[in-house]
Design a protein around this motif. Structure first.
Motif, PDB file in Angstrom:
ATOM      1  N   ASP A 117      21.697  46.076  29.621  1.00  0.00           N
ATOM      2  CA  ASP A 117      20.633  45.374  30.326  1.00  0.00           C
ATOM      3  C   ASP A 117      21.181  44.606  31.517  1.00  0.00           C
ATOM      4  O   ASP A 117      22.278  44.040  31.467  1.00  0.00           O
ATOM      5  CB  ASP A 117      19.951  44.370  29.386  1.00  0.00           C
ATOM      6  CG  ASP A 117      19.178  45.039  28.273  1.00  0.00           C
ATOM      7  OD1 ASP A 117      18.881  46.248  28.404  1.00  0.00           O
ATOM      8  OD2 ASP A 117      18.862  44.359  27.276  1.00  0.00           O
ATOM      9  N   PHE A 118      20.410  44.596  32.580  1.00  0.00           N
ATOM     10  CA  PHE A 118      20.565  43.590  33.623  1.00  0.00           C
ATOM     11  C   PHE A 118      19.620  42.453  33.235  1.00  0.00           C
ATOM     12  O   PHE A 118      18.444  42.701  32.958  1.00  0.00           O
ATOM     13  CB  PHE A 118      20.177  44.135  34.994  1.00  0.00           C
ATOM     14  CG  PHE A 118      21.190  45.069  35.599  1.00  0.00           C
ATOM     15  CD1 PHE A 118      22.469  45.201  35.076  1.00  0.00           C
ATOM     16  CD2 PHE A 118      20.865  45.824  36.719  1.00  0.00           C
ATOM     17  CE1 PHE A 118      23.399  46.059  35.643  1.00  0.00           C
ATOM     18  CE2 PHE A 118      21.790  46.684  37.297  1.00  0.00           C
ATOM     19  CZ  PHE A 118      23.054  46.800  36.765  1.00  0.00           C
ATOM     20  N   ALA A 119      20.127  41.234  33.214  1.00  0.00           N
ATOM     21  CA  ALA A 119      19.319  40.118  32.721  1.00  0.00           C
ATOM     22  C   ALA A 119      19.365  38.933  33.668  1.00  0.00           C
ATOM     23  O   ALA A 119      20.380  38.675  34.320  1.00  0.00           O
ATOM     24  CB  ALA A 119      19.810  39.679  31.336  1.00  0.00           C
ATOM     25  N   MET A 120      18.235  38.230  33.746  1.00  0.00           N
ATOM     26  CA  MET A 120      18.182  36.960  34.458  1.00  0.00           C
ATOM     27  C   MET A 120      18.421  35.849  33.439  1.00  0.00           C
ATOM     28  O   MET A 120      17.830  35.848  32.353  1.00  0.00           O
ATOM     29  CB  MET A 120      16.824  36.765  35.131  1.00  0.00           C
ATOM     30  CG  MET A 120      16.665  35.388  35.780  1.00  0.00           C
ATOM     31  SD  MET A 120      14.986  35.082  36.389  1.00  0.00           S
ATOM     32  CE  MET A 120      14.952  36.199  37.782  1.00  0.00           C
ATOM     33  N   ILE A 121      19.301  34.907  33.786  1.00  0.00           N
ATOM     34  CA  ILE A 121      19.559  33.777  32.909  1.00  0.00           C
ATOM     35  C   ILE A 121      19.209  32.478  33.632  1.00  0.00           C
ATOM     36  O   ILE A 121      19.490  32.304  34.811  1.00  0.00           O
ATOM     37  CB  ILE A 121      21.018  33.744  32.401  1.00  0.00           C
ATOM     38  CG1 ILE A 121      22.018  33.722  33.572  1.00  0.00           C
ATOM     39  CG2 ILE A 121      21.282  34.935  31.481  1.00  0.00           C
ATOM     40  CD1 ILE A 121      23.462  33.534  33.129  1.00  0.00           C
ATOM     41  N   THR A 122      18.566  31.570  32.895  1.00  0.00           N
ATOM     42  CA  THR A 122      18.229  30.248  33.406  1.00  0.00           C
ATOM     43  C   THR A 122      18.533  29.219  32.322  1.00  0.00           C
ATOM     44  O   THR A 122      18.657  29.564  31.138  1.00  0.00           O
ATOM     45  CB  THR A 122      16.745  30.150  33.801  1.00  0.00           C
ATOM     46  OG1 THR A 122      15.934  30.566  32.681  1.00  0.00           O
ATOM     47  CG2 THR A 122      16.438  31.030  34.999  1.00  0.00           C
ATOM     48  N   HIS A 123      18.649  27.962  32.722  1.00  0.00           N
ATOM     49  CA  HIS A 123      18.942  26.896  31.771  1.00  0.00           C
ATOM     50  C   HIS A 123      17.654  26.487  31.058  1.00  0.00           C
ATOM     51  O   HIS A 123      16.627  26.226  31.691  1.00  0.00           O
ATOM     52  CB  HIS A 123      19.543  25.698  32.512  1.00  0.00           C
ATOM     53  CG  HIS A 123      20.304  24.770  31.622  1.00  0.00           C
ATOM     54  ND1 HIS A 123      19.697  24.031  30.624  1.00  0.00           N
ATOM     55  CD2 HIS A 123      21.626  24.453  31.575  1.00  0.00           C
ATOM     56  CE1 HIS A 123      20.609  23.301  30.005  1.00  0.00           C
ATOM     57  NE2 HIS A 123      21.785  23.549  30.558  1.00  0.00           N
ATOM     58  N   ARG A 124      17.696  26.429  29.740  1.00  0.00           N
ATOM     59  CA  ARG A 124      16.499  26.111  28.958  1.00  0.00           C
ATOM     60  C   ARG A 124      15.954  24.717  29.253  1.00  0.00           C
ATOM     61  O   ARG A 124      14.746  24.467  29.119  1.00  0.00           O
ATOM     62  CB  ARG A 124      16.803  26.218  27.454  1.00  0.00           C
ATOM     63  CG  ARG A 124      17.045  27.634  26.962  1.00  0.00           C
ATOM     64  CD  ARG A 124      17.232  27.678  25.460  1.00  0.00           C
ATOM     65  NE  ARG A 124      17.445  29.034  24.992  1.00  0.00           N
ATOM     66  CZ  ARG A 124      16.482  29.917  24.752  1.00  0.00           C
ATOM     67  NH1 ARG A 124      15.226  29.565  24.928  1.00  0.00           N
ATOM     68  NH2 ARG A 124      16.777  31.138  24.334  1.00  0.00           N
ATOM     69  N   ASP A 125      16.826  23.795  29.634  1.00  0.00           N
ATOM     70  CA  ASP A 125      16.413  22.401  29.805  1.00  0.00           C
ATOM     71  C   ASP A 125      15.994  22.059  31.222  1.00  0.00           C
ATOM     72  O   ASP A 125      15.673  20.905  31.503  1.00  0.00           O
ATOM     73  CB  ASP A 125      17.551  21.463  29.377  1.00  0.00           C
ATOM     74  CG  ASP A 125      17.885  21.594  27.898  1.00  0.00           C
ATOM     75  OD1 ASP A 125      16.998  22.016  27.139  1.00  0.00           O
ATOM     76  OD2 ASP A 125      19.033  21.295  27.517  1.00  0.00           O
ATOM     77  N   ARG A 126      16.007  23.032  32.129  1.00  0.00           N
ATOM     78  CA  ARG A 126      15.619  22.767  33.509  1.00  0.00           C
ATOM     79  C   ARG A 126      14.307  23.471  33.819  1.00  0.00           C
ATOM     80  O   ARG A 126      14.155  24.654  33.555  1.00  0.00           O
ATOM     81  CB  ARG A 126      16.712  23.233  34.479  1.00  0.00           C
ATOM     82  CG  ARG A 126      18.023  22.485  34.302  1.00  0.00           C
ATOM     83  CD  ARG A 126      19.002  22.776  35.435  1.00  0.00           C
ATOM     84  NE  ARG A 126      20.252  22.064  35.209  1.00  0.00           N
ATOM     85  CZ  ARG A 126      21.379  22.618  34.779  1.00  0.00           C
ATOM     86  NH1 ARG A 126      21.415  23.921  34.538  1.00  0.00           N
ATOM     87  NH2 ARG A 126      22.465  21.901  34.585  1.00  0.00           N
ATOM     88  N   GLN A 127      13.384  22.712  34.393  1.00  0.00           N
ATOM     89  CA  GLN A 127      12.078  23.272  34.731  1.00  0.00           C
ATOM     90  C   GLN A 127      12.220  24.271  35.871  1.00  0.00           C
ATOM     91  O   GLN A 127      12.871  23.994  36.879  1.00  0.00           O
ATOM     92  CB  GLN A 127      11.114  22.157  35.138  1.00  0.00           C
ATOM     93  CG  GLN A 127       9.706  22.664  35.462  1.00  0.00           C
ATOM     94  CD  GLN A 127       8.788  21.546  35.900  1.00  0.00           C
ATOM     95  OE1 GLN A 127       9.232  20.421  36.128  1.00  0.00           O
ATOM     96  NE2 GLN A 127       7.506  21.840  36.025  1.00  0.00           N
ATOM     97  N   ALA A 128      11.592  25.406  35.724  1.00  0.00           N
ATOM     98  CA  ALA A 128      11.653  26.435  36.760  1.00  0.00           C
ATOM     99  C   ALA A 128      10.782  26.048  37.938  1.00  0.00           C
ATOM    100  O   ALA A 128       9.654  25.567  37.774  1.00  0.00           O
ATOM    101  CB  ALA A 128      11.205  27.775  36.195  1.00  0.00           C
ATOM    102  N   SER A 129      11.292  26.259  39.148  1.00  0.00           N
ATOM    103  CA  SER A 129      10.504  26.026  40.358  1.00  0.00           C
ATOM    104  C   SER A 129       9.560  27.196  40.588  1.00  0.00           C
ATOM    105  O   SER A 129       9.694  28.269  39.973  1.00  0.00           O
ATOM    106  CB  SER A 129      11.434  25.863  41.565  1.00  0.00           C
ATOM    107  OG  SER A 129      12.104  27.089  41.827  1.00  0.00           O
TER     108      SER A 129
END
Length: 298
Positions: A268-280
Protein backbone atom coordinates in the motif's frame (compact mmCIF):
# COMPACT_ATOMS: atom_id res chain seq x y z
CA UNK A 1 10.77 34.97 18.99
CA UNK A 2 9.12 33.82 15.76
CA UNK A 3 7.32 30.67 14.71
CA UNK A 4 10.02 30.03 12.13
CA UNK A 5 12.68 30.16 14.85
CA UNK A 6 10.66 27.68 16.92
CA UNK A 7 10.24 25.31 13.96
CA UNK A 8 13.97 25.38 13.31
CA UNK A 9 14.77 24.86 17.00
CA UNK A 10 12.45 21.83 17.22
CA UNK A 11 13.84 20.28 14.03
CA UNK A 12 17.45 20.68 15.21
CA UNK A 13 16.61 19.39 18.68
CA UNK A 14 14.83 16.32 17.30
CA UNK A 15 17.65 15.42 14.91
CA UNK A 16 20.71 16.57 16.83
CA UNK A 17 22.21 17.84 13.61
CA UNK A 18 21.98 21.31 12.05
CA UNK A 19 22.45 20.27 8.41
CA UNK A 20 19.91 17.42 8.56
CA UNK A 21 17.35 19.73 10.17
CA UNK A 22 17.97 22.40 7.51
CA UNK A 23 17.53 19.86 4.69
CA UNK A 24 14.27 18.67 6.24
CA UNK A 25 12.93 22.23 6.41
CA UNK A 26 14.18 23.15 2.94
CA UNK A 27 16.49 25.94 4.11
CA UNK A 28 20.25 26.44 4.11
CA UNK A 29 22.45 25.30 6.99
CA UNK A 30 23.56 28.88 7.52
CA UNK A 31 19.95 30.08 7.80
CA UNK A 32 19.21 27.40 10.42
CA UNK A 33 22.33 28.32 12.40
CA UNK A 34 21.45 32.02 12.24
CA UNK A 35 17.92 31.36 13.53
CA UNK A 36 19.23 29.35 16.51
CA UNK A 37 21.90 31.96 17.25
CA UNK A 38 19.34 34.78 17.11
CA UNK A 39 17.00 32.89 19.44
CA UNK A 40 19.81 32.36 21.96
CA UNK A 41 21.04 35.96 21.76
CA UNK A 42 17.55 37.47 22.03
CA UNK A 43 16.97 35.73 25.34
CA UNK A 44 20.51 35.39 26.66
CA UNK A 45 20.35 31.61 26.86
CA UNK A 46 22.37 28.62 25.69
CA UNK A 47 20.10 26.06 23.99
CA UNK A 48 22.65 23.63 22.50
CA UNK A 49 26.05 22.22 23.29
CA UNK A 50 28.35 21.80 20.28
CA UNK A 51 30.04 18.39 20.42
CA UNK A 52 32.41 17.94 17.48
CA UNK A 53 30.30 18.18 14.32
CA UNK A 54 27.11 17.36 16.17
CA UNK A 55 25.04 19.32 18.64
CA UNK A 56 22.99 18.25 21.61
CA UNK A 57 20.42 19.99 23.76
CA UNK A 58 21.72 21.93 26.74
CA UNK A 59 19.70 21.85 29.97
CA UNK A 60 17.83 25.01 28.96
CA UNK A 61 17.09 23.47 25.57
CA UNK A 62 15.58 20.38 27.22
CA UNK A 63 13.27 22.59 29.27
CA UNK A 64 12.34 24.73 26.28
CA UNK A 65 11.61 21.92 23.78
CA UNK A 66 8.14 20.85 25.03
CA UNK A 67 7.08 24.49 25.29
CA UNK A 68 8.25 25.24 21.75
CA UNK A 69 6.38 22.21 20.39
CA UNK A 70 3.25 23.23 22.28
CA UNK A 71 3.38 26.74 20.78
CA UNK A 72 3.71 25.32 17.26
CA UNK A 73 0.78 22.99 17.82
CA UNK A 74 -1.37 25.84 19.14
CA UNK A 75 -0.42 28.01 16.15
CA UNK A 76 -1.43 25.20 13.78
CA UNK A 77 -4.72 24.78 15.65
CA UNK A 78 -5.40 28.52 15.43
CA UNK A 79 -4.73 28.49 11.70
CA UNK A 80 -7.10 25.55 11.27
CA UNK A 81 -9.88 27.40 13.14
CA UNK A 82 -9.61 30.38 10.80
CA UNK A 83 -9.60 28.13 7.76
CA UNK A 84 -12.67 26.25 8.96
CA UNK A 85 -14.50 29.49 9.76
CA UNK A 86 -13.82 30.93 6.32
CA UNK A 87 -14.22 27.55 4.58
CA UNK A 88 -11.38 28.64 2.31
CA UNK A 89 -8.94 25.93 1.26
CA UNK A 90 -5.76 27.94 1.54
CA UNK A 91 -2.57 28.21 3.55
CA UNK A 92 0.45 25.95 3.46
CA UNK A 93 0.82 22.20 3.50
CA UNK A 94 4.07 20.46 4.41
CA UNK A 95 4.36 16.93 3.01
CA UNK A 96 7.03 14.35 3.81
CA UNK A 97 7.16 11.50 1.28
CA UNK A 98 9.24 8.39 0.86
CA UNK A 99 11.50 8.25 -2.17
CA UNK A 100 9.46 6.06 -4.54
CA UNK A 101 6.30 8.04 -3.89
CA UNK A 102 7.97 11.45 -4.11
CA UNK A 103 9.84 10.68 -7.33
CA UNK A 104 7.35 8.61 -9.34
CA UNK A 105 3.85 8.79 -7.88
CA UNK A 106 3.29 12.17 -6.24
CA UNK A 107 4.31 14.92 -8.73
CA UNK A 108 1.41 14.46 -11.17
CA UNK A 109 -1.07 14.28 -8.30
CA UNK A 110 0.24 17.45 -6.69
CA UNK A 111 0.07 19.23 -10.04
CA UNK A 112 -3.62 18.37 -10.42
CA UNK A 113 -4.24 19.27 -6.76
CA UNK A 114 -2.68 22.70 -7.37
CA UNK A 115 -5.00 23.26 -10.32
CA UNK A 116 -7.98 22.55 -8.06
CA UNK A 117 -6.67 24.48 -5.02
CA UNK A 118 -4.27 27.18 -6.23
CA UNK A 119 -4.32 29.02 -2.87
CA UNK A 120 -2.60 26.12 -1.08
CA UNK A 121 1.21 26.38 -0.91
CA UNK A 122 2.82 22.95 -1.05
CA UNK A 123 6.28 21.91 0.14
CA UNK A 124 7.68 18.39 -0.06
CA UNK A 125 10.60 16.80 1.77
CA UNK A 126 11.91 13.35 0.89
CA UNK A 127 13.17 10.56 3.14
CA UNK A 128 12.70 6.87 3.75
CA UNK A 129 9.67 5.53 5.60
CA UNK A 130 11.25 5.85 9.05
CA UNK A 131 12.29 9.45 8.38
CA UNK A 132 8.83 10.37 7.08
CA UNK A 133 7.24 8.83 10.17
CA UNK A 134 9.53 10.87 12.42
CA UNK A 135 8.67 14.10 10.57
CA UNK A 136 4.94 13.57 11.07
CA UNK A 137 5.39 12.66 14.72
CA UNK A 138 7.47 15.73 15.57
CA UNK A 139 5.25 18.09 13.56
CA UNK A 140 7.76 19.19 10.94
CA UNK A 141 5.42 17.68 8.33
CA UNK A 142 1.64 18.06 8.31
CA UNK A 143 1.26 14.65 6.68
CA UNK A 144 3.37 11.84 5.30
CA UNK A 145 3.14 9.47 2.35
CA UNK A 146 4.86 6.12 2.78
CA UNK A 147 5.00 2.65 1.26
CA UNK A 148 6.56 0.89 4.25
CA UNK A 149 5.12 -0.09 7.61
CA UNK A 150 4.82 2.55 10.31
CA UNK A 151 5.38 1.75 13.97
CA UNK A 152 3.86 4.50 16.13
CA UNK A 153 0.30 4.13 17.42
CA UNK A 154 0.09 7.95 17.41
CA UNK A 155 -0.36 7.89 13.63
CA UNK A 156 -3.52 7.61 11.60
CA UNK A 157 -2.92 5.66 8.38
CA UNK A 158 -5.12 5.72 5.28
CA UNK A 159 -4.46 3.78 2.07
CA UNK A 160 -4.28 5.98 -1.05
CA UNK A 161 -3.02 3.53 -3.70
CA UNK A 162 -1.22 0.21 -4.26
CA UNK A 163 2.18 -0.55 -5.73
CA UNK A 164 3.47 -3.61 -7.59
CA UNK A 165 6.96 -4.87 -6.74
CA UNK A 166 9.35 -6.70 -9.04
CA UNK A 167 12.53 -8.74 -8.64
CA UNK A 168 14.83 -7.61 -11.45
CA UNK A 169 18.29 -8.38 -12.79
CA UNK A 170 20.23 -7.15 -15.82
CA UNK A 171 19.11 -8.63 -19.13
CA UNK A 172 22.52 -10.34 -19.42
CA UNK A 173 22.26 -11.98 -15.97
CA UNK A 174 22.58 -15.80 -15.97
CA UNK A 175 19.46 -17.86 -15.40
CA UNK A 176 18.53 -18.08 -11.72
CA UNK A 177 18.18 -21.40 -9.93
CA UNK A 178 14.82 -22.14 -8.29
CA UNK A 179 14.07 -23.95 -5.04
CA UNK A 180 10.57 -24.65 -6.47
CA UNK A 181 8.60 -23.41 -9.49
CA UNK A 182 8.22 -19.63 -9.15
CA UNK A 183 10.57 -19.53 -6.15
CA UNK A 184 14.06 -18.33 -7.15
CA UNK A 185 16.92 -19.23 -4.85
CA UNK A 186 17.44 -15.84 -3.24
CA UNK A 187 20.51 -17.06 -1.35
CA UNK A 188 22.32 -17.57 -4.65
CA UNK A 189 21.81 -13.98 -5.79
CA UNK A 190 24.05 -11.00 -5.19
CA UNK A 191 21.80 -8.24 -3.82
CA UNK A 192 21.75 -4.47 -4.23
CA UNK A 193 19.44 -2.90 -1.68
CA UNK A 194 18.30 0.39 -0.17
CA UNK A 195 19.31 1.64 3.27
CA UNK A 196 17.67 0.56 6.52
CA UNK A 197 14.26 2.15 7.04
CA UNK A 198 13.27 2.06 3.36
CA UNK A 199 10.10 0.32 2.19
CA UNK A 200 11.78 -1.76 -0.53
CA UNK A 201 14.37 -3.11 1.89
CA UNK A 202 11.50 -4.06 4.18
CA UNK A 203 9.99 -6.17 1.37
CA UNK A 204 13.24 -8.11 0.94
CA UNK A 205 13.41 -8.67 4.70
CA UNK A 206 9.87 -10.08 4.58
CA UNK A 207 10.78 -12.36 1.65
CA UNK A 208 13.81 -13.67 3.52
CA UNK A 209 11.66 -14.46 6.56
CA UNK A 210 9.19 -16.26 4.28
CA UNK A 211 12.08 -18.44 3.12
CA UNK A 212 13.11 -19.15 6.72
CA UNK A 213 16.28 -17.04 6.66
CA UNK A 214 17.35 -13.53 7.69
CA UNK A 215 18.70 -10.63 5.69
CA UNK A 216 22.14 -11.44 7.07
CA UNK A 217 22.01 -14.80 5.24
CA UNK A 218 21.81 -13.06 1.86
CA UNK A 219 24.78 -11.90 -0.20
CA UNK A 220 24.34 -8.14 0.21
CA UNK A 221 26.77 -6.62 -2.28
CA UNK A 222 25.81 -2.96 -2.21
CA UNK A 223 23.61 -0.62 -0.14
CA UNK A 224 22.53 2.56 -1.93
CA UNK A 225 20.46 5.58 -0.83
CA UNK A 226 18.23 6.03 -3.87
CA UNK A 227 16.07 4.01 -6.26
CA UNK A 228 17.82 5.46 -9.31
CA UNK A 229 21.23 4.40 -8.02
CA UNK A 230 19.90 0.90 -7.34
CA UNK A 231 18.35 0.65 -10.81
CA UNK A 232 21.52 1.78 -12.55
CA UNK A 233 23.69 -0.64 -10.55
CA UNK A 234 21.38 -3.53 -11.46
CA UNK A 235 21.36 -2.52 -15.13
CA UNK A 236 25.17 -2.55 -15.01
CA UNK A 237 25.05 -6.21 -13.97
CA UNK A 238 26.04 -5.72 -10.31
CA UNK A 239 23.28 -7.93 -8.93
CA UNK A 240 19.55 -8.25 -8.20
CA UNK A 241 17.04 -6.09 -6.37
CA UNK A 242 13.39 -5.90 -5.41
CA UNK A 243 11.96 -2.55 -6.41
CA UNK A 244 8.75 -0.80 -7.45
CA UNK A 245 7.44 -1.28 -10.97
CA UNK A 246 7.15 2.51 -11.09
CA UNK A 247 10.97 2.69 -10.99
CA UNK A 248 11.91 -0.14 -13.38
CA UNK A 249 8.85 -0.74 -15.55
CA UNK A 250 10.24 1.19 -18.52
CA UNK A 251 13.67 -0.48 -18.24
CA UNK A 252 12.01 -3.91 -18.25
CA UNK A 253 9.89 -2.97 -21.26
CA UNK A 254 12.95 -1.68 -23.12
CA UNK A 255 14.97 -4.80 -22.29
CA UNK A 256 17.79 -3.40 -20.15
CA UNK A 257 16.36 -5.23 -17.13
CA UNK A 258 14.72 -8.65 -16.83
CA UNK A 259 11.92 -9.41 -14.40
CA UNK A 260 12.38 -12.65 -12.45
CA UNK A 261 9.10 -14.57 -11.93
CA UNK A 262 8.28 -14.54 -8.23
CA UNK A 263 5.17 -14.04 -6.14
CA UNK A 264 5.47 -10.77 -4.25
CA UNK A 265 2.61 -9.13 -2.35
CA UNK A 266 1.39 -5.74 -3.47
CA UNK A 267 2.07 -2.98 -0.98
CA UNK A 268 0.00 0.00 0.00
CA UNK A 269 0.85 3.62 -0.50
CA UNK A 270 -0.52 5.28 2.63
CA UNK A 271 -1.09 8.76 3.98
CA UNK A 272 -0.11 9.17 7.63
CA UNK A 273 -1.18 11.96 9.98
CA UNK A 274 -0.86 12.55 13.71
CA UNK A 275 -3.94 11.41 15.63
CA UNK A 276 -3.72 14.30 18.10
CA UNK A 277 -3.51 17.11 15.54
CA UNK A 278 -6.61 18.54 13.91
CA UNK A 279 -6.55 18.30 10.14
CA UNK A 280 -6.70 21.57 8.21
CA UNK A 281 -9.03 22.10 5.29
CA UNK A 282 -6.02 21.81 2.99
CA UNK A 283 -5.10 18.41 4.49
CA UNK A 284 -8.65 17.15 4.10
CA UNK A 285 -8.78 18.43 0.53
CA UNK A 286 -5.52 16.66 -0.37
CA UNK A 287 -6.70 13.43 1.23
CA UNK A 288 -9.95 13.57 -0.77
CA UNK A 289 -8.04 14.42 -3.94
CA UNK A 290 -5.67 11.47 -3.61
CA UNK A 291 -8.56 9.13 -2.85
CA UNK A 292 -10.39 10.37 -5.95
CA UNK A 293 -7.24 9.86 -8.05
CA UNK A 294 -6.95 6.28 -6.77
CA UNK A 295 -10.60 5.63 -7.66
CA UNK A 296 -10.22 7.25 -11.08
CA UNK A 297 -12.85 9.90 -10.40
CA UNK A 298 -10.77 13.08 -10.92
Amino acid sequence: MTLDQLRIFVAVAERGHMTKAAELLGISQSAASAAIRALEEQHGVHLFNRVGRNIELAQTGHRFLPEAKAVLERAAAARNVLEHVSQTVAGSLSIAASLTIASYWLPRRLASFHEAYPAVRLSVTIGNTRQVEASVLDGTADLGLVEGRTESDLLRRVKVDTDRLMLVVASSHPEIAETAPGRPDITGLRWIIREGGSGTREVLEDLARREGISLADLRIFLVLPSNEAVRQAVEAGAGATIISELVVGRAVAEGSLRAVPIELPKRDFAMITHRDRQASLAQMALKAHLAAEANGTT
